[in-house]
Design an enzyme around this catalytic site. Structure first.
Site, PDB file in Angstrom:
ATOM      1  CE  LYS A 154      14.784  80.179  42.460  1.00  0.00           C
ATOM      2  NZ  LYS A 154      14.962  78.890  43.131  1.00  0.00           N
ATOM      3  CG  ASN A 155      11.368  78.856  44.973  1.00  0.00           C
ATOM      4  OD1 ASN A 155      12.262  78.583  44.178  1.00  0.00           O
ATOM      5  ND2 ASN A 155      11.610  79.330  46.186  1.00  0.00           N
TER       6      ASN A 155
ATOM      7  NE  ARG B 224      17.285  71.001  48.753  1.00  0.00           N
ATOM      8  CZ  ARG B 224      17.534  69.897  49.415  1.00  0.00           C
ATOM      9  NH1 ARG B 224      18.706  69.327  49.355  1.00  0.00           N
ATOM     10  NH2 ARG B 224      16.610  69.333  50.148  1.00  0.00           N
TER      11      ARG B 224
ATOM     12  CB  CYS C 112      23.282  73.783  48.440  1.00  0.00           C
ATOM     13  SG  CYS C 112      22.050  74.467  49.493  1.00  0.00           S
TER      14      CYS C 112
ATOM     15  NE  ARG D 239      18.114  73.638  50.644  1.00  0.00           N
ATOM     16  CZ  ARG D 239      17.867  74.508  49.680  1.00  0.00           C
ATOM     17  NH1 ARG D 239      18.842  75.177  49.140  1.00  0.00           N
ATOM     18  NH2 ARG D 239      16.636  74.704  49.263  1.00  0.00           N
ATOM     19  N   PRO D 240      18.990  67.786  53.806  1.00  0.00           N
ATOM     20  CG  PRO D 240      18.419  66.828  55.841  1.00  0.00           C
ATOM     21  CD  PRO D 240      18.918  68.106  55.228  1.00  0.00           C
ATOM     22  CB  VAL D 241      16.086  64.291  50.135  1.00  0.00           C
ATOM     23  CG1 VAL D 241      16.413  65.546  49.349  1.00  0.00           C
ATOM     24  CG2 VAL D 241      17.153  63.225  49.935  1.00  0.00           C
ATOM     25  CG  ASP D 242      15.262  63.348  56.517  1.00  0.00           C
ATOM     26  OD1 ASP D 242      15.683  64.403  56.013  1.00  0.00           O
ATOM     27  OD2 ASP D 242      14.623  63.316  57.576  1.00  0.00           O
TER      28      ASP D 242
ATOM     29  CG  ASP E 118      13.679  81.614  49.717  1.00  0.00           C
ATOM     30  OD1 ASP E 118      14.642  81.082  50.288  1.00  0.00           O
ATOM     31  OD2 ASP E 118      12.947  80.996  48.904  1.00  0.00           O
TER      32      ASP E 118
ATOM     33  NE  ARG F 211      20.539  78.533  41.261  1.00  0.00           N
ATOM     34  CZ  ARG F 211      20.494  77.870  42.409  1.00  0.00           C
ATOM     35  NH1 ARG F 211      21.495  77.948  43.247  1.00  0.00           N
ATOM     36  NH2 ARG F 211      19.463  77.124  42.716  1.00  0.00           N
TER      37      ARG F 211
HETATM   38  C1  UD1 Z   1      12.296  75.494  49.197  1.00  0.00           C
HETATM   39  C2  UD1 Z   1      12.628  76.653  48.305  1.00  0.00           C
HETATM   40  C3  UD1 Z   1      13.713  77.528  48.939  1.00  0.00           C
HETATM   41  C4  UD1 Z   1      13.266  77.949  50.345  1.00  0.00           C
HETATM   42  C5  UD1 Z   1      12.859  76.750  51.172  1.00  0.00           C
HETATM   43  C6  UD1 Z   1      12.258  77.113  52.521  1.00  0.00           C
HETATM   44  C7  UD1 Z   1      12.245  75.813  46.072  1.00  0.00           C
HETATM   45  C8  UD1 Z   1      12.818  75.373  44.774  1.00  0.00           C
HETATM   46  N1  UD1 Z   1      13.101  76.158  47.017  1.00  0.00           N
HETATM   47  O1  UD1 Z   1      13.477  74.714  49.328  1.00  0.00           O
HETATM   48  O2  UD1 Z   1      13.888  78.680  48.128  1.00  0.00           O
HETATM   49  O3  UD1 Z   1      14.319  78.625  50.993  1.00  0.00           O
HETATM   50  O4  UD1 Z   1      11.862  75.971  50.473  1.00  0.00           O
HETATM   51  O5  UD1 Z   1      11.173  77.951  52.364  1.00  0.00           O
HETATM   52  O6  UD1 Z   1      11.043  75.907  46.225  1.00  0.00           O
HETATM   53  N2  UD1 Z   1      14.713  69.231  55.463  1.00  0.00           N
HETATM   54  C9  UD1 Z   1      15.027  68.036  56.090  1.00  0.00           C
HETATM   55  N3  UD1 Z   1      14.669  66.864  55.465  1.00  0.00           N
HETATM   56  C10 UD1 Z   1      14.024  66.847  54.269  1.00  0.00           C
HETATM   57  C11 UD1 Z   1      13.706  68.078  53.646  1.00  0.00           C
HETATM   58  C12 UD1 Z   1      14.064  69.264  54.273  1.00  0.00           C
HETATM   59  O7  UD1 Z   1      15.613  68.016  57.178  1.00  0.00           O
HETATM   60  O8  UD1 Z   1      13.739  65.757  53.751  1.00  0.00           O
HETATM   61  C13 UD1 Z   1      15.081  70.519  56.143  1.00  0.00           C
HETATM   62  C14 UD1 Z   1      16.031  71.369  55.303  1.00  0.00           C
HETATM   63  O9  UD1 Z   1      17.364  71.008  55.528  1.00  0.00           O
HETATM   64  C15 UD1 Z   1      15.713  72.750  55.828  1.00  0.00           C
HETATM   65  C16 UD1 Z   1      14.210  72.686  56.121  1.00  0.00           C
HETATM   66  O10 UD1 Z   1      13.901  71.303  56.223  1.00  0.00           O
HETATM   67  O11 UD1 Z   1      16.411  73.000  57.010  1.00  0.00           O
HETATM   68  C17 UD1 Z   1      13.324  73.315  55.064  1.00  0.00           C
HETATM   69  O12 UD1 Z   1      13.678  72.800  53.791  1.00  0.00           O
HETATM   70  P1  UD1 Z   1      12.626  72.681  52.614  1.00  0.00           P
HETATM   71  O13 UD1 Z   1      11.370  73.365  53.014  1.00  0.00           O
HETATM   72  O14 UD1 Z   1      12.536  71.288  52.173  1.00  0.00           O
HETATM   73  O15 UD1 Z   1      13.326  73.550  51.485  1.00  0.00           O
HETATM   74  P2  UD1 Z   1      13.383  73.239  49.926  1.00  0.00           P
HETATM   75  O16 UD1 Z   1      12.127  72.619  49.471  1.00  0.00           O
HETATM   76  O17 UD1 Z   1      14.667  72.572  49.606  1.00  0.00           O
END
Ligand code: UD1
Length: 420
Positions: free
Chosen positions: A22-23, A93, A117, A122-125, A307, A400
């Site tokens: 999936k990922n 997401r 979530c 889970r920010p996107v900064d 995961d 999912r």
């Molecule tokens: C992906 C996986 C999810 C997995 C995660 C960590 C997919 C669809 N999902 O989620 O199953 O659990 O990787 O292996 O592939 N963060 C920030 N700022 C950002 C982005 C992330 O602070 O801009 C933080 C998040 O809150 C979290 C950490 O970084 O604490 C890791 O998140 P991230 O690796 O981005 O996870 P996803 O890509 O959302």
């Protein structure tokens, strides 16, 4: 609402085929937006999240078809919408991953903020920081991210403040059509990033270093067509191996890649499992024994994956001895603890990131509720190892991420039924 009814007790035995990841499928489907040429994606799993991504592509005006071999055919030539609406992004997401490709190809994109979530804020900064470094102007307005680069993106050096899988993927995709070379430092190394990089190269991108912490992307004018087979799902593999270990079982997983699962296999060996693998299958044999408790701590790849944390906790709950599990990636990823305790587990939380698990010789069936995707699979494992019949509510979370879970478990001898 569907529920899973599981009669615990049977030792898992037999062989099943692993689904596509999936990922990996989700970012690869988002990446098809980078090219106007037709692309064929094989081995995408049939899951709600994949359907959501296909719906999102269709909503942007892209032609998506599933062919007779169940491959997804995408032709993003007809794309006419650059706005990904809240209704679709809020349910998943990973929808946010369309931002990089849209911005790179069209110089503009508007994508709803994914929001928090269940497992954390889970920010996107880091995604946005990357787009800005590539020369885009980024603004957050009314819950939407508006990114613009009317004269195209420009390659540059980008240092990520933390390791993010989605952030690495979004920036990597955007950099493919930037003018010049982008170097991404402190990039995530997850196998799904390697799969995305390989797909991008298949359609004409110039990505190197994917799978290491420094990824280099040489921008090209346009990407072309191609076909690609999505990698096997390492989280699904981990889940079934742990389920087998928790029940003292012996199973073979076909189409599984052991080299993506080093940390999980090592911990299972410490728990007493005999594990053997070749190029495309993994065999685990517990010889009927009860697992030994093993400490784990999650971290970015190649560390132990977050995961698979919940599933391992379910196994530790029936293991011999006491173990500690530390979650380092998400701040609220222990929601399964209370549900596992309802099944008779003895788990104590120490703060929000550490759990201490005292193994018990038997769990007992109880009604429980799934709270998020991986937490629900931990309840399945616990129910398989419990005495009596457990009913797991809200299994839409499982759907999912796990393709035909009840069929696969039944093939391994579990007594499991979907009921409504
Ligand atoms: C992906 C996986 C999810 C997995 C995660 C960590 C997919 C669809 N999902 O989620 O199953 O659990 O990787 O292996 O592939 N963060 C920030 N700022 C950002 C982005 C992330 O602070 O801009 C933080 C998040 O809150 C979290 C950490 O970084 O604490 C890791 O998140 P991230 O690796 O981005 O996870 P996803 O890509 O959302």
């Amino acid at each position: 609402m569907d529920k899973l009814q599981i009669e615990g007790g049977p030792t898992l035995a037999g062989s099943i085929k692993v689904s596509g990841a999936k990922n990996a499928a989700l970012p690869i489907l988002a990446a098809t937006l980078l090219t106007e040429k037709p692309v064929v994606i094989a081995n995408a799993p049939h899951l709600h999240d994949v359907t959501t991504m296909i719906e999102l592509l269709a909503c942007l005006g892209v032609e998506v078809m599933i062919d007779e071999k169940l491959r997804v055919q995408v032709a993003a030539k007809t794309l006419m919408q650059l706005r990904a609406p809240y209704e679709l992004v809020k349910t998943m997401r990973a929808s946010f991953l369309v931002l990089g490709p849209l911005l790179a190809r069209f110089g503009r994109a508007e994508v709803s903020l994914p929001g928090g979530c269940a497992i954390g804020s889970r920010p996107v900064d880091q995604h946005l920081k990357g787009f800005e470094a590539l020369g885009a102007s980024v603004e957050v307005r009314d819950g939407y991210v508006l990114a613009e680069a009317p004269h195209g993106l420009k390659g540059t050096d980008i240092y990520m403040d933390l390791v993010t899988v989605g952030g690495t993927q979004n920036i990597m995709m955007a950099a493919c059509l930037a003018n010049g070379t982008t170097r991404l430092f402190n990039a995530a190394c997850e196998p799904e990033i390697v799969d995305l990089g390989n797909f991008l190269n298949e359609v004409g991108a110039k990505v190197t270093g994917h799978g290491t912490s420094t990824i280099e992307v040489q921008g090209v004018d346009a990407l072309g067509s191609g076909s690609y087979r999505v990698m096997p799902d390492r989280v699904e593999v981990g889940t079934y191996l742990i389920a087998a270990a928790a029940t003292g079982g012996s199973i073979t997983l076909r189409d599984a890649e052991a080299n993506t699962l080093g940390a999980v296999l090592e911990k299972l060996q410490q728990a007493g499992a005999h594990i053997a693998w070749d190029d495309n299958q993994i065999r685990l044999d517990m010889g009927g024994a009860r697992p030994r408790a093993v400490d784990i701590e999650t971290s970015p790849y190649p560390g132990f994956p977050t995961d698979v944390q919940a599933q391992f906790m379910a196994m530790n709950a029936v293991a011999e001895g006491t173990s500690t599990i530390k979650e380092n990636i998400f701040e609220n990823r222990f929601m399964h603890v209370h549900e596992l305790n309802r099944l008779g587990a003895k788990i104590e939380l120490h703060g929000s990131m550490t759990a201490v698990i005292q193994g018990v010789s038997r769990l007992r069936a109880a009604p429980v509720m799934a709270t998020d995707l991986r937490a629900s699979s931990s309840l399945v494992i616990a129910a398989l190892a419990a005495s009596g019949t457990t009913i797991i509510d809200r299994i839409y979370h499982i759907d999912r991420g796990y393709e035909t879970i009840e069929e696969k478990l039944a093939q391994l001898g579990a007594k499991v039924r979907r009921i409504s």
